[in-house]
Write a protein that holds these residues in place. Sequence first.
Motif, PDB file in Angstrom:
ATOM      1  N   GLN A 221     -32.078 -23.234  31.158  1.00 49.15           N
ATOM      2  CA  GLN A 221     -31.046 -22.291  31.589  1.00 49.15           C
ATOM      3  C   GLN A 221     -31.476 -20.851  31.284  1.00 49.15           C
ATOM      4  O   GLN A 221     -31.261 -19.940  32.101  1.00 49.15           O
ATOM      5  CB  GLN A 221     -29.710 -22.591  30.901  1.00 49.15           C
ATOM      6  CG  GLN A 221     -29.085 -23.899  31.303  1.00 49.15           C
ATOM      7  CD  GLN A 221     -28.628 -23.918  32.738  1.00 49.15           C
ATOM      8  OE1 GLN A 221     -28.257 -22.903  33.302  1.00 49.15           O
ATOM      9  NE2 GLN A 221     -28.663 -25.084  33.344  1.00 49.15           N
ATOM     10  N   CYS A 222     -32.067 -20.640  30.117  1.00 47.55           N
ATOM     11  CA  CYS A 222     -32.531 -19.298  29.743  1.00 47.55           C
ATOM     12  C   CYS A 222     -33.650 -18.822  30.668  1.00 47.55           C
ATOM     13  O   CYS A 222     -33.657 -17.660  31.106  1.00 47.55           O
ATOM     14  CB  CYS A 222     -33.010 -19.289  28.296  1.00 47.55           C
ATOM     15  SG  CYS A 222     -31.699 -19.506  27.088  1.00 47.55           S
ATOM     16  N   VAL A 223     -34.581 -19.703  30.975  1.00 51.19           N
ATOM     17  CA  VAL A 223     -35.695 -19.340  31.858  1.00 51.19           C
ATOM     18  C   VAL A 223     -35.191 -19.003  33.255  1.00 51.19           C
ATOM     19  O   VAL A 223     -35.572 -17.980  33.842  1.00 51.19           O
ATOM     20  CB  VAL A 223     -36.749 -20.475  31.899  1.00 51.19           C
ATOM     21  CG1 VAL A 223     -37.766 -20.244  32.992  1.00 51.19           C
ATOM     22  CG2 VAL A 223     -37.432 -20.613  30.546  1.00 51.19           C
ATOM     23  N   VAL A 224     -34.306 -19.848  33.784  1.00 52.95           N
ATOM     24  CA  VAL A 224     -33.769 -19.620  35.123  1.00 52.95           C
ATOM     25  C   VAL A 224     -32.980 -18.314  35.157  1.00 52.95           C
ATOM     26  O   VAL A 224     -33.100 -17.520  36.090  1.00 52.95           O
ATOM     27  CB  VAL A 224     -32.894 -20.818  35.563  1.00 52.95           C
ATOM     28  CG1 VAL A 224     -32.075 -20.489  36.803  1.00 52.95           C
ATOM     29  CG2 VAL A 224     -33.760 -22.035  35.812  1.00 52.95           C
ATOM     30  N   SER A 225     -32.187 -18.073  34.116  1.00 50.79           N
ATOM     31  CA  SER A 225     -31.394 -16.845  34.053  1.00 50.79           C
ATOM     32  C   SER A 225     -32.293 -15.612  34.031  1.00 50.79           C
ATOM     33  O   SER A 225     -32.023 -14.633  34.731  1.00 50.79           O
ATOM     34  CB  SER A 225     -30.499 -16.874  32.817  1.00 50.79           C
ATOM     35  OG  SER A 225     -29.737 -15.712  32.740  1.00 50.79           O
ATOM     36  N   SER A 226     -33.351 -15.668  33.255  1.00 44.08           N
ATOM     37  CA  SER A 226     -34.248 -14.509  33.190  1.00 44.08           C
ATOM     38  C   SER A 226     -34.963 -14.287  34.515  1.00 44.08           C
ATOM     39  O   SER A 226     -35.160 -13.145  34.935  1.00 44.08           O
ATOM     40  CB  SER A 226     -35.254 -14.665  32.043  1.00 44.08           C
ATOM     41  OG  SER A 226     -36.143 -15.733  32.306  1.00 44.08           O
ATOM     42  N   LEU A 227     -35.334 -15.363  35.195  1.00 42.15           N
ATOM     43  CA  LEU A 227     -35.978 -15.214  36.507  1.00 42.15           C
ATOM     44  C   LEU A 227     -35.011 -14.640  37.539  1.00 42.15           C
ATOM     45  O   LEU A 227     -35.386 -13.768  38.330  1.00 42.15           O
ATOM     46  CB  LEU A 227     -36.531 -16.553  36.984  1.00 42.15           C
ATOM     47  CG  LEU A 227     -37.761 -17.068  36.251  1.00 42.15           C
ATOM     48  CD1 LEU A 227     -38.118 -18.467  36.726  1.00 42.15           C
ATOM     49  CD2 LEU A 227     -38.931 -16.128  36.437  1.00 42.15           C
ATOM     50  N   LYS A 228     -33.769 -15.121  37.531  1.00 41.58           N
ATOM     51  CA  LYS A 228     -32.781 -14.580  38.469  1.00 41.58           C
ATOM     52  C   LYS A 228     -32.573 -13.089  38.222  1.00 41.58           C
ATOM     53  O   LYS A 228     -32.549 -12.291  39.163  1.00 41.58           O
ATOM     54  CB  LYS A 228     -31.445 -15.325  38.312  1.00 41.58           C
ATOM     55  CG  LYS A 228     -31.408 -16.647  39.025  1.00 41.58           C
ATOM     56  CD  LYS A 228     -30.150 -17.457  38.783  1.00 41.58           C
ATOM     57  CE  LYS A 228     -28.878 -16.682  38.712  1.00 41.58           C
ATOM     58  NZ  LYS A 228     -27.701 -17.530  38.435  1.00 41.58           N
ATOM     59  N   PHE A 229     -32.420 -12.713  36.953  1.00 41.36           N
ATOM     60  CA  PHE A 229     -32.225 -11.304  36.634  1.00 41.36           C
ATOM     61  C   PHE A 229     -33.440 -10.479  37.047  1.00 41.36           C
ATOM     62  O   PHE A 229     -33.307  -9.403  37.630  1.00 41.36           O
ATOM     63  CB  PHE A 229     -31.935 -11.098  35.149  1.00 41.36           C
ATOM     64  CG  PHE A 229     -31.955  -9.648  34.761  1.00 41.36           C
ATOM     65  CD1 PHE A 229     -30.938  -8.797  35.158  1.00 41.36           C
ATOM     66  CD2 PHE A 229     -33.004  -9.128  34.024  1.00 41.36           C
ATOM     67  CE1 PHE A 229     -30.960  -7.455  34.832  1.00 41.36           C
ATOM     68  CE2 PHE A 229     -33.037  -7.791  33.687  1.00 41.36           C
ATOM     69  CZ  PHE A 229     -32.007  -6.947  34.091  1.00 41.36           C
ATOM     70  N   THR A 230     -34.634 -10.983  36.757  1.00 40.01           N
ATOM     71  CA  THR A 230     -35.859 -10.256  37.099  1.00 40.01           C
ATOM     72  C   THR A 230     -35.964 -10.030  38.606  1.00 40.01           C
ATOM     73  O   THR A 230     -36.292  -8.922  39.048  1.00 40.01           O
ATOM     74  CB  THR A 230     -37.091 -11.023  36.584  1.00 40.01           C
ATOM     75  OG1 THR A 230     -36.987 -11.149  35.162  1.00 40.01           O
ATOM     76  CG2 THR A 230     -38.376 -10.306  36.933  1.00 40.01           C
TER      77      THR A 230
END
Length: 148
Positions: free
Chosen positions: A51-60
């Motif tokens: 979830q953290c990885v996906v969230s950071s990719l979406k934000f990026t």
Amino acid sequence: MTVVDSDEQNTVFSVQDLFDRTKFPTMSDKRPVETEPMFAAVSILANAHLQCVVSSLKFTLKATDRLARAQVKLLGQGRLSDPQEFPAQLRTAVDDARGCLGDIAELAFQEFRQLQRRLSELQETTRRLAPEARISEGSYRRRWKVKL
């Protein structure tokens, strides 16, 4: 299961028979296994990491898109035709840059809130893995006295 040649008829050798099943419980065992909640907790932590990885990719990706559009817009405004218009163009460019940064901050805040909600759900799922302690209020008895 492996069949081993032997003088005796129908000799069957099973690798699982070598291990004591109480030492190595499996998910296929019929009895409840104490290690299953541990595996569930590990799985939940792996999900939290995902979830953290996906969230950071979406934000990026969202931030990169917003920054790229702002930079293209600013570069388009950067052509000076008259030196007298420079302060007005600079103010417009600064306002646009500040607006872009504000939008990115808002994106970060929204993504953080979504991630926080998803992690809270995982936290609640984790809490339910262990049974709640049942402590009755009447069973507590103070065994000491206050010194005066």
